[in-house]
Design a protein around this motif. Structure first.
Motif, PDB file in Angstrom:
ATOM      1  N   PHE A 233       0.923  -1.067  -0.070  1.00 10.16           N
ATOM      2  CA  PHE A 233      -0.077   0.044  -0.067  1.00 10.16           C
ATOM      3  C   PHE A 233       0.954   1.184   0.174  1.00 10.16           C
ATOM      4  N   VAL A 234       1.012   1.947  -1.149  1.00  7.86           N
ATOM      5  CA  VAL A 234       1.851   3.008  -1.483  1.00  7.86           C
ATOM      6  C   VAL A 234       1.150   4.176  -1.795  1.00  7.86           C
ATOM      7  N   GLY A 235       1.777   5.248  -1.864  1.00  9.33           N
ATOM      8  CA  GLY A 235       1.248   6.730  -2.184  1.00  9.33           C
ATOM      9  C   GLY A 235       2.111   7.146  -3.422  1.00  9.33           C
ATOM     10  N   GLU A 236       1.395   8.232  -4.072  1.00  9.26           N
ATOM     11  CA  GLU A 236       2.235   8.641  -5.088  1.00  9.26           C
ATOM     12  C   GLU A 236       3.342   9.817  -4.499  1.00  9.26           C
ATOM     13  N   HIS A 237       3.231  10.149  -3.369  1.00 12.35           N
ATOM     14  CA  HIS A 237       4.135  11.019  -2.631  1.00 12.35           C
ATOM     15  C   HIS A 237       5.242  10.021  -1.864  1.00 12.35           C
TER      16      HIS A 237
ATOM     17  N   PHE B 283      -0.031   7.779 -14.745  1.00 12.34           N
ATOM     18  CA  PHE B 283       0.459   7.525 -13.282  1.00 12.34           C
ATOM     19  C   PHE B 283       1.994   7.300 -13.533  1.00 12.34           C
ATOM     20  N   GLY B 284       2.745   8.337 -13.790  1.00 11.18           N
ATOM     21  CA  GLY B 284       4.089   8.247 -13.849  1.00 11.18           C
ATOM     22  C   GLY B 284       5.026   7.939 -12.785  1.00 11.18           C
ATOM     23  N   VAL B 285       4.486   8.722 -11.702  1.00  7.56           N
ATOM     24  CA  VAL B 285       5.190   8.521 -10.446  1.00  7.56           C
ATOM     25  C   VAL B 285       5.330   6.632 -10.155  1.00  7.56           C
ATOM     26  N   LEU B 286       3.924   6.263 -10.230  1.00  3.81           N
ATOM     27  CA  LEU B 286       4.020   4.821  -9.904  1.00  3.81           C
ATOM     28  C   LEU B 286       4.733   4.065 -11.019  1.00  3.81           C
ATOM     29  N   ALA B 287       4.779   4.357 -12.072  1.00  2.11           N
ATOM     30  CA  ALA B 287       5.475   3.887 -13.322  1.00  2.11           C
ATOM     31  C   ALA B 287       6.790   3.797 -13.013  1.00  2.11           C
TER      32      ALA B 287
ATOM     33  N   GLY C 184       1.895  -2.427 -10.769  1.00  2.00           N
ATOM     34  CA  GLY C 184       1.223  -1.689 -10.062  1.00  2.00           C
ATOM     35  C   GLY C 184      -0.349  -1.871 -10.272  1.00  2.00           C
ATOM     36  N   TRP C 185      -0.920  -1.494  -9.279  1.00  2.00           N
ATOM     37  CA  TRP C 185      -2.541  -1.299  -9.391  1.00  2.00           C
ATOM     38  C   TRP C 185      -3.141  -0.066  -8.982  1.00  2.00           C
ATOM     39  N   LEU C 186      -4.001   0.433  -9.897  1.00  2.00           N
ATOM     40  CA  LEU C 186      -4.940   1.858  -9.655  1.00  2.00           C
ATOM     41  C   LEU C 186      -6.425   1.697  -9.096  1.00  2.00           C
ATOM     42  N   PRO C 187      -6.591   1.564  -7.773  1.00  4.36           N
ATOM     43  CA  PRO C 187      -7.828   0.984  -7.349  1.00  4.36           C
ATOM     44  C   PRO C 187      -8.819   2.286  -7.467  1.00  4.36           C
ATOM     45  N   ALA C 188     -10.147   1.750  -7.719  1.00  9.97           N
ATOM     46  CA  ALA C 188     -11.161   2.829  -8.187  1.00  9.97           C
ATOM     47  C   ALA C 188     -11.699   3.304  -6.934  1.00  9.97           C
TER      48      ALA C 188
ATOM     49  N   ASP D  34      -3.442   6.749  -3.606  1.00 13.85           N
ATOM     50  CA  ASP D  34      -3.911   7.997  -4.236  1.00 13.85           C
ATOM     51  C   ASP D  34      -4.568   7.902  -5.326  1.00 13.85           C
ATOM     52  N   ALA D  35      -4.589   6.904  -6.373  1.00 18.06           N
ATOM     53  CA  ALA D  35      -5.231   6.692  -7.485  1.00 18.06           C
ATOM     54  C   ALA D  35      -6.871   6.914  -7.553  1.00 18.06           C
TER      55      ALA D  35
END
Length: 186
Positions: free
Chosen positions: A19-23, A86-90, A105-109, A50-51
Protein backbone atom coordinates in the motif's frame (compact mmCIF):
# COMPACT_ATOMS: atom_id res chain seq x y z
CA UNK A 1 10.00 -11.14 7.89
CA UNK A 2 7.55 -12.25 10.52
CA UNK A 3 6.71 -15.63 11.96
CA UNK A 4 2.99 -15.05 11.30
CA UNK A 5 3.52 -15.00 7.54
CA UNK A 6 2.88 -18.54 6.37
CA UNK A 7 3.12 -18.37 2.61
CA UNK A 8 4.63 -20.27 -0.24
CA UNK A 9 6.18 -23.70 -0.17
CA UNK A 10 9.12 -22.60 1.99
CA UNK A 11 7.25 -20.18 4.28
CA UNK A 12 8.16 -17.25 2.05
CA UNK A 13 5.69 -15.01 0.25
CA UNK A 14 5.09 -15.41 -3.46
CA UNK A 15 2.98 -12.26 -3.91
CA UNK A 16 2.94 -9.12 -1.76
CA UNK A 17 0.60 -6.16 -2.17
CA UNK A 18 2.24 -2.97 -0.87
CA UNK A 19 0.00 0.00 0.00
CA UNK A 20 1.92 3.02 -1.30
CA UNK A 21 1.19 6.59 -2.34
CA UNK A 22 2.25 8.88 -5.13
CA UNK A 23 4.32 10.93 -2.72
CA UNK A 24 7.11 9.71 -0.46
CA UNK A 25 5.13 9.60 2.80
CA UNK A 26 5.08 5.79 2.56
CA UNK A 27 8.59 5.30 1.16
CA UNK A 28 9.28 2.93 4.06
CA UNK A 29 6.53 0.61 2.77
CA UNK A 30 8.10 0.64 -0.69
CA UNK A 31 11.55 -0.12 0.80
CA UNK A 32 10.20 -2.90 3.05
CA UNK A 33 8.37 -4.50 0.13
CA UNK A 34 11.54 -4.34 -1.94
CA UNK A 35 13.57 -6.00 0.81
CA UNK A 36 10.97 -8.72 1.30
CA UNK A 37 10.74 -9.37 -2.44
CA UNK A 38 14.52 -9.55 -2.84
CA UNK A 39 14.87 -12.02 0.05
CA UNK A 40 12.06 -14.27 -1.10
CA UNK A 41 11.87 -13.67 -4.87
CA UNK A 42 8.27 -12.57 -4.41
CA UNK A 43 6.27 -10.54 -6.88
CA UNK A 44 5.16 -7.10 -5.65
CA UNK A 45 2.08 -5.18 -6.65
CA UNK A 46 2.38 -1.54 -5.60
CA UNK A 47 -1.21 -0.57 -4.76
CA UNK A 48 -1.52 3.21 -5.26
CA UNK A 49 -3.73 4.54 -2.49
CA UNK A 50 -3.88 7.96 -4.18
CA UNK A 51 -5.28 6.71 -7.51
CA UNK A 52 -8.90 6.46 -6.34
CA UNK A 53 -10.97 9.54 -7.00
CA UNK A 54 -14.52 10.67 -6.50
CA UNK A 55 -14.43 11.79 -10.13
CA UNK A 56 -14.11 8.35 -11.64
CA UNK A 57 -12.14 5.18 -12.14
CA UNK A 58 -8.45 5.64 -13.03
CA UNK A 59 -8.84 2.87 -15.63
CA UNK A 60 -11.00 3.03 -18.75
CA UNK A 61 -14.56 1.98 -18.00
CA UNK A 62 -17.37 0.38 -19.98
CA UNK A 63 -18.31 3.74 -21.51
CA UNK A 64 -14.78 4.40 -22.78
CA UNK A 65 -13.93 3.77 -26.41
CA UNK A 66 -14.63 0.23 -27.55
CA UNK A 67 -11.87 -2.15 -26.54
CA UNK A 68 -9.95 0.42 -24.49
CA UNK A 69 -10.33 -1.41 -21.15
CA UNK A 70 -9.01 -4.61 -22.73
CA UNK A 71 -5.70 -2.83 -23.46
CA UNK A 72 -4.76 -3.01 -19.77
CA UNK A 73 -3.77 -5.96 -17.65
CA UNK A 74 -4.19 -6.70 -13.99
CA UNK A 75 -1.78 -5.92 -12.46
CA UNK A 76 -0.47 -3.03 -14.54
CA UNK A 77 2.96 -2.82 -16.14
CA UNK A 78 5.22 0.23 -16.12
CA UNK A 79 4.14 1.09 -19.69
CA UNK A 80 0.44 0.77 -18.83
CA UNK A 81 0.84 2.99 -15.77
CA UNK A 82 2.61 5.62 -17.86
CA UNK A 83 -0.06 5.48 -20.54
CA UNK A 84 -2.72 6.04 -17.88
CA UNK A 85 -0.88 9.11 -16.58
CA UNK A 86 0.56 7.58 -13.39
CA UNK A 87 4.22 8.36 -14.06
CA UNK A 88 5.28 8.38 -10.41
CA UNK A 89 4.06 4.82 -9.86
CA UNK A 90 5.44 3.77 -13.26
CA UNK A 91 8.89 5.03 -12.20
CA UNK A 92 8.65 3.11 -8.90
CA UNK A 93 7.80 -0.06 -10.79
CA UNK A 94 10.69 0.58 -13.21
CA UNK A 95 13.11 1.19 -10.31
CA UNK A 96 12.05 -2.06 -8.66
CA UNK A 97 12.46 -3.97 -11.91
CA UNK A 98 15.91 -2.43 -12.39
CA UNK A 99 16.82 -4.01 -9.03
CA UNK A 100 15.64 -7.42 -10.22
CA UNK A 101 12.22 -7.44 -8.54
CA UNK A 102 9.10 -8.68 -10.33
CA UNK A 103 7.14 -5.46 -9.73
CA UNK A 104 3.78 -4.24 -10.97
CA UNK A 105 1.22 -1.60 -10.02
CA UNK A 106 -2.48 -1.28 -9.41
CA UNK A 107 -4.84 1.71 -9.51
CA UNK A 108 -7.91 1.15 -7.33
CA UNK A 109 -11.22 2.78 -8.18
CA UNK A 110 -12.16 3.26 -4.52
CA UNK A 111 -10.40 4.41 -1.37
CA UNK A 112 -9.93 2.06 1.55
CA UNK A 113 -7.57 -0.54 2.91
CA UNK A 114 -10.49 -2.96 2.71
CA UNK A 115 -10.28 -2.74 -1.09
CA UNK A 116 -6.52 -3.42 -0.94
CA UNK A 117 -7.18 -6.57 1.11
CA UNK A 118 -9.91 -7.67 -1.32
CA UNK A 119 -7.56 -7.07 -4.26
CA UNK A 120 -4.81 -9.09 -2.54
CA UNK A 121 -7.19 -11.95 -1.73
CA UNK A 122 -8.58 -12.13 -5.28
CA UNK A 123 -5.04 -12.34 -6.66
CA UNK A 124 -3.81 -14.94 -4.17
CA UNK A 125 -1.43 -12.60 -2.36
CA UNK A 126 0.23 -13.87 0.76
CA UNK A 127 0.55 -10.50 2.48
CA UNK A 128 -0.57 -6.88 2.41
CA UNK A 129 1.98 -4.36 3.64
CA UNK A 130 0.40 -1.29 5.24
CA UNK A 131 2.10 1.73 6.79
CA UNK A 132 2.00 1.43 10.59
CA UNK A 133 0.81 5.04 10.66
CA UNK A 134 -2.63 3.79 9.57
CA UNK A 135 -2.96 2.03 12.95
CA UNK A 136 -3.63 5.51 14.39
CA UNK A 137 -4.93 7.34 11.31
CA UNK A 138 -5.65 11.01 10.88
CA UNK A 139 -9.03 12.40 9.89
CA UNK A 140 -8.46 12.20 6.11
CA UNK A 141 -7.34 8.57 6.29
CA UNK A 142 -10.33 7.68 8.47
CA UNK A 143 -12.71 9.37 6.02
CA UNK A 144 -11.08 7.45 3.16
CA UNK A 145 -11.35 4.20 5.18
CA UNK A 146 -7.59 3.84 4.93
CA UNK A 147 -7.07 2.28 8.33
CA UNK A 148 -5.59 -0.90 9.73
CA UNK A 149 -8.97 -1.65 11.36
CA UNK A 150 -10.66 -1.64 7.93
CA UNK A 151 -8.04 -4.04 6.58
CA UNK A 152 -8.31 -6.38 9.56
CA UNK A 153 -12.11 -6.41 9.45
CA UNK A 154 -12.07 -7.32 5.76
CA UNK A 155 -9.44 -10.02 6.33
CA UNK A 156 -11.42 -11.51 9.22
CA UNK A 157 -14.52 -11.76 7.03
CA UNK A 158 -12.67 -13.41 4.13
CA UNK A 159 -11.87 -17.01 3.37
CA UNK A 160 -8.11 -17.54 3.09
CA UNK A 161 -7.13 -13.89 3.65
CA UNK A 162 -3.61 -12.52 3.20
CA UNK A 163 -1.51 -11.66 6.24
CA UNK A 164 -1.88 -7.99 7.21
CA UNK A 165 1.58 -6.65 8.02
CA UNK A 166 2.49 -3.18 9.24
CA UNK A 167 5.66 -1.38 8.26
CA UNK A 168 7.08 0.96 10.87
CA UNK A 169 8.78 4.17 9.69
CA UNK A 170 12.13 2.52 10.54
CA UNK A 171 11.31 -0.32 8.10
CA UNK A 172 10.52 -3.01 10.65
CA UNK A 173 7.65 -5.28 9.63
CA UNK A 174 5.19 -6.63 12.20
CA UNK A 175 1.82 -8.38 12.11
CA UNK A 176 -1.14 -6.06 12.50
CA UNK A 177 -2.65 -6.04 15.95
CA UNK A 178 0.59 -6.60 17.85
CA UNK A 179 2.54 -3.68 19.30
CA UNK A 180 6.14 -3.30 18.20
CA UNK A 181 7.54 -4.08 21.68
CA UNK A 182 5.88 -7.54 21.60
CA UNK A 183 7.89 -8.57 18.56
CA UNK A 184 10.82 -10.95 18.86
CA UNK A 185 14.02 -9.67 17.33
CA UNK A 186 14.78 -11.24 13.91
Amino acid sequence: MTEDLDAGPNGTPRLVVAFVGEHDEFAHVWAAAMGLAKRSSARIVFYDRDAASGWGDPLPTWWSAAGEREQYGDPLSEAELSKLGFGVLARKVAAARAEGVDAWGWLPAEHGTNHAVDYARRHGADAVLLPAELDDPGLVDRLRRQTVDQALQTAEEATDPPAILLVEPNGQIRPAGRPLHDQAEP
